[in-house]
Design a protein around this motif. Structure first.
Motif, mmCIF file in Angstrom:
data_model
loop_
_atom_site.group_PDB
_atom_site.id
_atom_site.type_symbol
_atom_site.label_atom_id
_atom_site.label_comp_id
_atom_site.label_asym_id
_atom_site.label_seq_id
_atom_site.Cartn_x
_atom_site.Cartn_y
_atom_site.Cartn_z
ATOM 1 N N MET A 1 0.832 -1.199 0.000
ATOM 2 C CA MET A 1 0.000 0.000 0.000
ATOM 3 C C MET A 1 0.874 1.260 0.000
ATOM 4 O O MET A 1 1.924 1.289 0.636
ATOM 5 N N ILE A 2 0.382 2.287 -0.706
ATOM 6 C CA ILE A 2 1.099 3.561 -0.761
ATOM 7 C C ILE A 2 0.544 4.464 0.329
ATOM 8 O O ILE A 2 -0.609 4.904 0.279
ATOM 9 N N ARG A 3 1.361 4.723 1.329
ATOM 10 C CA ARG A 3 0.921 5.440 2.524
ATOM 11 C C ARG A 3 0.818 6.934 2.214
ATOM 12 O O ARG A 3 1.772 7.562 1.781
ATOM 13 N N THR A 4 -0.389 7.474 2.487
ATOM 14 C CA THR A 4 -0.708 8.832 2.042
ATOM 15 C C THR A 4 -1.177 9.708 3.197
ATOM 16 O O THR A 4 -1.923 9.259 4.068
ATOM 17 N N GLU B 1 -10.501 4.852 -2.157
ATOM 18 C CA GLU B 1 -11.320 3.973 -2.987
ATOM 19 C C GLU B 1 -10.870 3.952 -4.451
ATOM 20 O O GLU B 1 -11.601 3.498 -5.325
ATOM 21 N N SER B 2 -9.667 4.432 -4.706
ATOM 22 C CA SER B 2 -9.195 4.529 -6.099
ATOM 23 C C SER B 2 -8.824 3.181 -6.705
ATOM 24 O O SER B 2 -8.628 3.081 -7.908
ATOM 25 N N SER B 3 -8.706 2.143 -5.878
ATOM 26 C CA SER B 3 -8.302 0.785 -6.285
ATOM 27 C C SER B 3 -6.879 0.728 -6.831
ATOM 28 O O SER B 3 -6.498 -0.224 -7.503
ATOM 29 N N LEU B 4 -6.100 1.784 -6.537
ATOM 30 C CA LEU B 4 -4.706 1.812 -6.984
ATOM 31 C C LEU B 4 -3.733 1.449 -5.864
ATOM 32 O O LEU B 4 -2.506 1.479 -6.066
ATOM 33 N N GLY B 5 -4.284 1.144 -4.686
ATOM 34 C CA GLY B 5 -3.412 0.717 -3.591
ATOM 35 C C GLY B 5 -2.922 1.845 -2.713
ATOM 36 O O GLY B 5 -1.823 1.769 -2.157
ATOM 37 N N PHE B 6 -3.761 2.908 -2.544
ATOM 38 C CA PHE B 6 -3.398 4.027 -1.674
ATOM 39 C C PHE B 6 -4.104 3.889 -0.329
ATOM 40 O O PHE B 6 -5.290 3.556 -0.271
ATOM 41 N N GLN C 1 -12.536 13.502 -10.563
ATOM 42 C CA GLN C 1 -12.137 12.153 -10.168
ATOM 43 C C GLN C 1 -11.163 11.531 -11.161
ATOM 44 O O GLN C 1 -10.176 10.913 -10.764
ATOM 45 N N GLU C 2 -11.418 11.691 -12.453
ATOM 46 C CA GLU C 2 -10.552 11.083 -13.461
ATOM 47 C C GLU C 2 -9.161 11.724 -13.466
ATOM 48 O O GLU C 2 -8.138 11.037 -13.619
ATOM 49 N N GLN C 3 -9.147 13.038 -13.259
ATOM 50 C CA GLN C 3 -7.857 13.733 -13.207
ATOM 51 C C GLN C 3 -7.044 13.253 -11.995
ATOM 52 O O GLN C 3 -5.841 13.027 -12.090
ATOM 53 N N LEU C 4 -7.724 13.110 -10.854
ATOM 54 C CA LEU C 4 -7.055 12.617 -9.652
ATOM 55 C C LEU C 4 -6.521 11.204 -9.873
ATOM 56 O O LEU C 4 -5.388 10.879 -9.488
ATOM 57 N N ARG C 5 -7.324 10.380 -10.516
ATOM 58 C CA ARG C 5 -6.916 8.991 -10.755
ATOM 59 C C ARG C 5 -5.662 8.936 -11.639
ATOM 60 O O ARG C 5 -4.736 8.148 -11.376
ATOM 61 N N GLN C 6 -5.618 9.767 -12.659
ATOM 62 C CA GLN C 6 -4.445 9.801 -13.530
ATOM 63 C C GLN C 6 -3.193 10.232 -12.749
ATOM 64 O O GLN C 6 -2.109 9.660 -12.923
ATOM 65 N N THR C 7 -3.389 11.226 -11.882
ATOM 66 C CA THR C 7 -2.261 11.709 -11.076
ATOM 67 C C THR C 7 -1.795 10.640 -10.094
ATOM 68 O O THR C 7 -0.588 10.424 -9.909
ATOM 69 N N LEU C 8 -2.740 9.966 -9.458
ATOM 70 C CA LEU C 8 -2.390 8.901 -8.511
ATOM 71 C C LEU C 8 -1.656 7.762 -9.218
ATOM 72 O O LEU C 8 -0.719 7.173 -8.659
ATOM 73 N N HIS C 9 -2.062 7.468 -10.435
ATOM 74 C CA HIS C 9 -1.385 6.407 -11.186
ATOM 75 C C HIS C 9 0.067 6.799 -11.470
ATOM 76 O O HIS C 9 0.993 5.978 -11.348
ATOM 77 N N LYS C 10 0.265 8.069 -11.815
ATOM 78 C CA LYS C 10 1.627 8.555 -12.071
ATOM 79 C C LYS C 10 2.469 8.477 -10.793
ATOM 80 O O LYS C 10 3.635 8.061 -10.826
ATOM 81 N N VAL C 11 1.866 8.841 -9.657
ATOM 82 C CA VAL C 11 2.568 8.773 -8.371
ATOM 83 C C VAL C 11 2.901 7.329 -8.020
ATOM 84 O O VAL C 11 4.005 7.030 -7.539
ATOM 85 N N LYS C 12 1.969 6.431 -8.271
ATOM 86 C CA LYS C 12 2.186 5.008 -7.983
ATOM 87 C C LYS C 12 3.420 4.478 -8.721
ATOM 88 O O LYS C 12 4.241 3.756 -8.145
ATOM 89 N N VAL C 13 3.550 4.869 -9.989
ATOM 90 C CA VAL C 13 4.707 4.441 -10.778
ATOM 91 C C VAL C 13 6.005 4.950 -10.144
ATOM 92 O O VAL C 13 6.995 4.213 -10.028
ATOM 93 N N GLU C 14 6.011 6.206 -9.714
ATOM 94 C CA GLU C 14 7.212 6.797 -9.116
ATOM 95 C C GLU C 14 7.561 6.141 -7.784
ATOM 96 O O GLU C 14 8.727 5.884 -7.484
ATOM 97 N N VAL C 15 6.533 5.875 -6.956
ATOM 98 C CA VAL C 15 6.771 5.244 -5.652
ATOM 99 C C VAL C 15 7.337 3.845 -5.840
ATOM 100 O O VAL C 15 8.297 3.445 -5.154
ATOM 101 N N GLU C 16 6.762 3.095 -6.761
ATOM 102 C CA GLU C 16 7.249 1.726 -6.996
ATOM 103 C C GLU C 16 8.668 1.744 -7.563
ATOM 104 O O GLU C 16 9.498 0.898 -7.222
#
Length: 349
Positions: free
Chosen positions: A1-4, A23-28, A109-124
């Motif tokens: 999980m990505i701690r936020t 609830e983004s289902s991206l693991g935050f 919501q869609e803009q946030l999801r795109q940003t969270l996905h980009k952050v997820k890639v960087e964190v991983e």
């Protein structure tokens, strides 16, 4: 999980944002919330999150100052900034501090999801980098000690095999990019430190070679790594007079195997190791602290002492076992070496 952690002074927006992220289902995972920069700073210091989402305009400490203060602590964290209006100067400064994205309210919501996905890639990616560096640090520490040991003992085969393995594992490997230069320098520096600090090697002139590493391509760095190790092997070989050292090891082994031979002489040994008698005599004393003849007598006398300690061994037989041709000569040598005769030594047992 990505701690936020989410910092937003408007409670409704903060709660809504927390729900969207969770609830983004991206693991935050939202592990903390705050209403101002001071609360956010305390949360980040204690929790060390992977992501901070913060408003810019907040009481006590604004979002950009919060990011500056976190950066000053050396805490690694991704940042997303929120703002109620488009402010180019704020956006520029945010980019300067490495902010992942700058989102305008109301947040879609869609803009946030795109940003969270980009952050997820960087964190991983950062996690992979951390894991790889931990692996590298362990490898580098141990391998530097091993390679320093090989170099100090002039074990050229193992030293060159080790640098070849390093080149293959950390330089040829895909995805390392420019890190191969830094890692070459780090390994070589650690080897150098081990040689000088752990083994007492004389200082080598090598700084200019490490500087050259920054100017070289991958294959050239591999070749230069091998050249530096080879150069250090040669330097140690010369400073430790290693050729003579090896010869003396051969001499002592030869004496150990042939001390029973009454004809054993310095000439015989010199012929065996292919050195001149004057040179062999000189380096033997330099390495052992005693002359060849003293060493031979010492070896024979210690063997005689062992035999005298064996009840079944007859005293008159001992000279034949240690290279003496007659008992009187042996007795005289034994008494001169130990201060007592063989008979007196055996009587003490």
């Amino acid at each position: 999980m990505i701690r936020t952690v989410i910092i937003e002074d408007e409670a409704l927006i903060r709660k809504s944002l927390s729900k969207l992220v969770s609830e983004s289902s991206l693991g935050f995972d939202v592990i903390g919330e705050g209403a101002n920069g001071v609360e956010g700073f305390d949360l980040v210091k204690s929790a060390h999150p992977d992501l901070l989402i913060t408003d810019i305009k907040m009481p006590q400490m604004n979002g950009l100052d919060l990011i500056k203060n976190i950066k000053s602590l050396g805490i690694h964290c991704e940042f997303i900034i929120l703002s109620g209006y488009s402010d180019f100067s704020f956006a520029q400064e945010a980019i300067h501090y490495g902010v992942s994205d700058y989102l305008l309210k109301p947040i879609r919501q869609e803009q946030l999801r795109q940003t969270l996905h980009k952050v997820k890639v960087e964190v991983e990616k950062h996690q992979i980098d951390l894991n790889e560096y931990s692996e590298w640090l362990l490898y580098c520490t141990e391998e530097a000690k091993n390679m320093a040991h090989f170099i100090w003992n002039v074990n050229e085969t193992e030293a060159m095999k080790a640098i070849d393995n390093f080149n293959k594992k950390w330089i040829e490997r895909q995805g390392v990019n420019s890190q191969y230069k830094v890692r070459s320098i780090e390994l070589l520096s650690r080897i150098y430190s081990c040689l000088c600090n752990d083994f007492g090697a004389k200082r080598f002139d090598y700084d200019h070679k490490l500087t050259i590493l920054f100017e070289k391509g991958r294959e050239e760095v591999q070749a230069l790594n091998k050249l530096i190790i080879s150069t250090w092997l040669q330097a140690v070989r010369e400073t430790r007079n290693y050729g003579a050292h090896l010869s003396i090891k051969q001499v002592t082994a030869f004496i150990e195997n042939n001390y029973k031979n009454s004809e054993l002489s310095l000439q015989m040994v010199a012929d065996q190791v292919k050195l001149s008698i004057p040179y062999l005599s000189q380096v033997f004393k330099q390495n052992t602290g005693i002359s060849f003849s003293q060493y031979l007598i010492q070896t024979r006398m210690e063997k005689a002492k062992q035999l005298l300690s064996e009840p079944d061994c007859k005293a008159y037989e001992i000279p034949d076992h240690i290279g003496y041709t007659d008992y009187p000569h042996f007795t005289k040598s034994f008494k001169k070496y130990f201060g007592i005769s063989p008979r007196e030594f055996r009587a003490q047992k």
